[in-house]
Scaffold this motif. Structure first.
Motif, PDB file in Angstrom:
ATOM      1  N   ARG A  97      -3.380   4.924  -4.147  1.00 30.33           N
ATOM      2  CA  ARG A  97      -4.897   4.793  -3.945  1.00 30.33           C
ATOM      3  C   ARG A  97      -5.094   4.538  -2.239  1.00 30.33           C
ATOM      4  O   ARG A  97      -4.417   4.013  -1.805  1.00 30.33           O
ATOM      5  CB  ARG A  97      -5.178   3.327  -4.500  1.00 30.33           C
TER       6      ARG A  97
ATOM      7  N   LEU B 183      -8.346   0.188  -1.494  1.00 31.49           N
ATOM      8  CA  LEU B 183      -7.836  -1.071  -1.570  1.00 31.49           C
ATOM      9  C   LEU B 183      -8.833  -2.179  -0.754  1.00 31.49           C
ATOM     10  O   LEU B 183      -8.934  -3.288  -1.112  1.00 31.49           O
ATOM     11  CB  LEU B 183      -6.649  -1.066  -1.433  1.00 31.49           C
ATOM     12  N   ARG B 184      -9.028  -1.783   0.495  1.00 36.45           N
ATOM     13  CA  ARG B 184      -9.638  -2.717   1.454  1.00 36.45           C
ATOM     14  C   ARG B 184     -11.317  -2.867   1.269  1.00 36.45           C
ATOM     15  O   ARG B 184     -11.660  -4.162   1.167  1.00 36.45           O
ATOM     16  CB  ARG B 184      -9.915  -2.053   2.992  1.00 36.45           C
TER      17      ARG B 184
ATOM     18  N   ARG C 105      -6.276   3.724   1.205  1.00 33.01           N
ATOM     19  CA  ARG C 105      -6.415   2.363   2.171  1.00 33.01           C
ATOM     20  C   ARG C 105      -7.896   1.673   1.699  1.00 33.01           C
ATOM     21  O   ARG C 105      -8.163   0.530   1.512  1.00 33.01           O
ATOM     22  CB  ARG C 105      -5.707   2.609   3.418  1.00 33.01           C
TER      23      ARG C 105
ATOM     24  N   GLN D 126       1.170  -1.463  -7.701  1.00 37.73           N
ATOM     25  CA  GLN D 126       0.406  -0.210  -8.262  1.00 37.73           C
ATOM     26  C   GLN D 126       1.558   0.708  -8.958  1.00 37.73           C
ATOM     27  O   GLN D 126       2.708   0.848  -8.255  1.00 37.73           O
ATOM     28  CB  GLN D 126      -0.396   0.453  -7.264  1.00 37.73           C
TER      29      GLN D 126
ATOM     30  N   GLN E 273       3.040  -1.357   4.937  1.00 36.22           N
ATOM     31  CA  GLN E 273       1.809  -1.843   5.062  1.00 36.22           C
ATOM     32  C   GLN E 273       1.597  -2.530   3.692  1.00 36.22           C
ATOM     33  O   GLN E 273       1.716  -1.804   2.725  1.00 36.22           O
ATOM     34  CB  GLN E 273       0.617  -0.905   5.669  1.00 36.22           C
ATOM     35  N   ALA E 274       0.608  -3.593   3.862  1.00 33.29           N
ATOM     36  CA  ALA E 274       0.414  -4.288   2.604  1.00 33.29           C
ATOM     37  C   ALA E 274      -0.878  -5.108   2.802  1.00 33.29           C
ATOM     38  O   ALA E 274      -1.658  -5.176   3.844  1.00 33.29           O
ATOM     39  CB  ALA E 274       1.240  -5.367   2.131  1.00 33.29           C
TER      40      ALA E 274
ATOM     41  N   TRP F 159       1.018  -1.022   0.079  1.00 29.73           N
ATOM     42  CA  TRP F 159       0.124  -0.003  -0.158  1.00 29.73           C
ATOM     43  C   TRP F 159       0.823   1.225   0.086  1.00 29.73           C
ATOM     44  O   TRP F 159       1.901   1.274   0.662  1.00 29.73           O
ATOM     45  CB  TRP F 159      -0.728   0.024   1.099  1.00 29.73           C
ATOM     46  N   GLU F 160       0.573   1.997  -0.966  1.00 29.54           N
ATOM     47  CA  GLU F 160       1.019   3.343  -0.943  1.00 29.54           C
ATOM     48  C   GLU F 160       0.096   4.598  -0.842  1.00 29.54           C
ATOM     49  O   GLU F 160      -0.731   4.484  -2.108  1.00 29.54           O
ATOM     50  CB  GLU F 160       2.155   3.698  -2.142  1.00 29.54           C
ATOM     51  N   PRO F 161       0.069   5.317  -0.132  1.00 27.79           N
ATOM     52  CA  PRO F 161      -1.102   6.127   0.155  1.00 27.79           C
ATOM     53  C   PRO F 161      -1.204   7.325  -0.817  1.00 27.79           C
ATOM     54  O   PRO F 161      -2.502   7.580  -1.066  1.00 27.79           O
ATOM     55  CB  PRO F 161      -0.995   7.014   1.336  1.00 27.79           C
TER      56      PRO F 161
END
Length: 493
Positions: A96, A101-102, A98, A252, A141-142, A91-93
């Protein structure tokens, strides 16, 4: 002249799937392919059986639902060939949020059937995950989710093999040079590589020619209503895998695309894919230097140790036949398919678009559309019917255990590869074999004369490329001199 119910043109995944389904419904089938089975698009995919997480963002919910439903069906029908795979989505803010994606992963979980093979997605702490040490230290985070991986060319081969076992004729290196309607039927001329011609009289035709399907559609309808397909090149590169973990990554990119890092051939890494509009002969596409640069840069945004073009061991490209759309962005084109039924001057079914995962349901829908022209066909059967050849020993690990009992003298690496490649069909390879000496000359990488002869006799292999890149991936392990020796051996027989 051969009299058949259905002539299938194209030996990729859709053509092989249609031939298998039709043969199982009791039809007389002939499948022709101008080159080798899976010679083009169907051996140049990202090797995934998946719903397509990124298609949710494009609004293709129906396609994702259909593909996720097929994911379990295809895995069940070829458990030795289809392997569940964990995907890590860093995850890269700034790309996209969070929550997006969730939410996408939650929807992905609930559109598909949950099973032990495909567990629900969840958040990851990359500081604690085994893969985290190989990714950029800035990533913390991922998310994790599940899909499946497959040897695409062998999936095509197993469908063609099953069709043949059910009575279909499979003619490789047989180009359809003439096709015309007469008295409500199709008369075709197939020309083989040796110049011999073969005449076919078919009650119906299935045009599953992949990138060539649009041109064949225009020829068969004798008119042009604008291009039915947009051809898009997808390229991949292969390198040594830097990490031992069998996980994959979905990365991404700032341009809105995603790039996969996938475990490949056990100790290699597959990086792909690109989306580049293509013009020209689909059989002659090749990876562009700019695509190699793009894929390396895409991976390096996330890797701790960068990769470079000099690290590439193998590269391949394929042309995807996507449904025509005015959208200038090739990556946004739908991966769904359209089945176009032609009733006059003779019945024909044209397959436009499609993806590897949905080949079985595509074939089922195609045959159902042809039923009025072929009313004698039986009911649909592939969703719950017999598994594909080689599948009755279970998954690859179970097949390997069975194989080691049958041939304890077989080296572990060969046993593992045979189990994943042939499953229970490995017993045929072992027939009459008592030890390694019986396998004959080793061309390299554990490829012996016995296996090559088996591939020629039972899997339509004709030359070294067929063996090394489509029936296996042993081309990654043989030296040029060994390839030349293999080709010489095959040419002499």
């Amino acid at each position: 002249m051969d009299e058949v119910d259905l002539l299938v043109i194209g030996g990729g995944i859709n053509g092989a799937g249609i031939a298998r389904d039709a043969s199982g419904r009791g039809l007389r089938v002939l499948l022709c392919e101008q080159h080798d089975l899976a010679a083009h698009t169907s051996s140049a995919s990202s090797k995934l059986i998946h719903g397509g997480l990124r298609y949710l963002e494009q609004g293709d919910v129906g396609l994702v639902r259909k593909a996720l439903g097929e994911r379990e069906v295809v895995r069940r029908q070829a458990p030795h060939l289809v392997h569940p795979l964990r995907f890590v989505l860093p995850w890269e803010p700034h790309l996209r949020p969070r929550w997006m994606l969730r939410m996408g992963l939650w929807l992905y979980d609930h559109l598909g059937r949950r099973s032990a093979a495909f567990p629900a997605s969840h958040a990851l702490d990359l500081q604690r995950d085994p893969l985290g040490g190989w990714l950029s230290p800035t990533l913390r985070q991922a998310f994790s989710y599940a899909d499946a991986q497959v040897d695409d060319a062998r999936l095509v081969l197993l469908n063609a093999l099953d069709a043949a076992q059910r009575g279909a004729q499979v003619r490789v290196r047989s180009r359809c040079t003439d096709l015309r309607a007469a008295q409500g039927r199709w008369q075709a001329v197939l020309e083989s590589d040796d110049g011999q011609s073969h005449h076919v009289n078919a009650r119906a035709v299935a045009n599953a020619a992949g990138p060539w399907a649009g041109g064949l559609l225009e020829r068969m309808q004798a008119r042009s209503g604008g291009p039915a397909l947009r051809l898009v090149q997808g390229s991949h590169i292969v390198l040594r895998r830097p990490w031992p973990d069998d996980s994959a990554c979905l990365l991404q990119q700032p341009d809105g695309r995603v790039v996969f890092l996938l475990p490949f051939a056990h100790d290699h890494l597959l990086v792909g894919t690109t989306d580049t509009d293509y013009r020209g002969d689909p059989a002659r596409c090749s990876v562009l230097p700019s695509e190699v640069t793009y894929l390396c840069e895409a991976a390096n945004r996330y890797l701790r140790e960068p990769i470079a073009a000099d690290d590439v061991i193998w590269q391949f490209a394929g042309v995807r036949p996507l449904l025509a759309d005015p959208d200038p962005c090739a990556a946004k084109l739908s991966r769904d398919y359209r089945l176009q039924l032609q009733g006059a001057p003779a019945p024909a079914l044209h397959v436009l678009g499609g993806k590897l995962t949905t080949y079985r349901v595509l074939a089922e829908e195609a045959l159902d559309l042809l039923r009025p022209a072929l009313p004698q066909m039986g009911p649909a059967w592939t969703a719950s019917g017999d598994p594909l050849p080689g599948s009755d020993w279970g998954d690859a690990a179970q097949a390997c255990s069975r194989l080691r009992v049958l041939a304890p003298w077989l080296p572990a690496e060969i046993a593992r590869r045979w189990a994943e490649t042939y499953g229970s069909r490995s017993a045929g390879l072992l027939h009459g074999m008592q030890g390694m000496d019986d396998l004959g000359e080793d061309f390299g990488g554990g490829l012996h004369v016995r296996e090559v002869a088996f591939l020629r006799e039972h899997e339509w292999a004709h030359d070294a490329d067929d063996v090394l890149w489509r029936r296996s991936k042993l081309g990654l392990r043989l030296e040029p001199s060994q390839v030349a020796r293999l080709q010489a051996w095959m040419s002499q027989r």
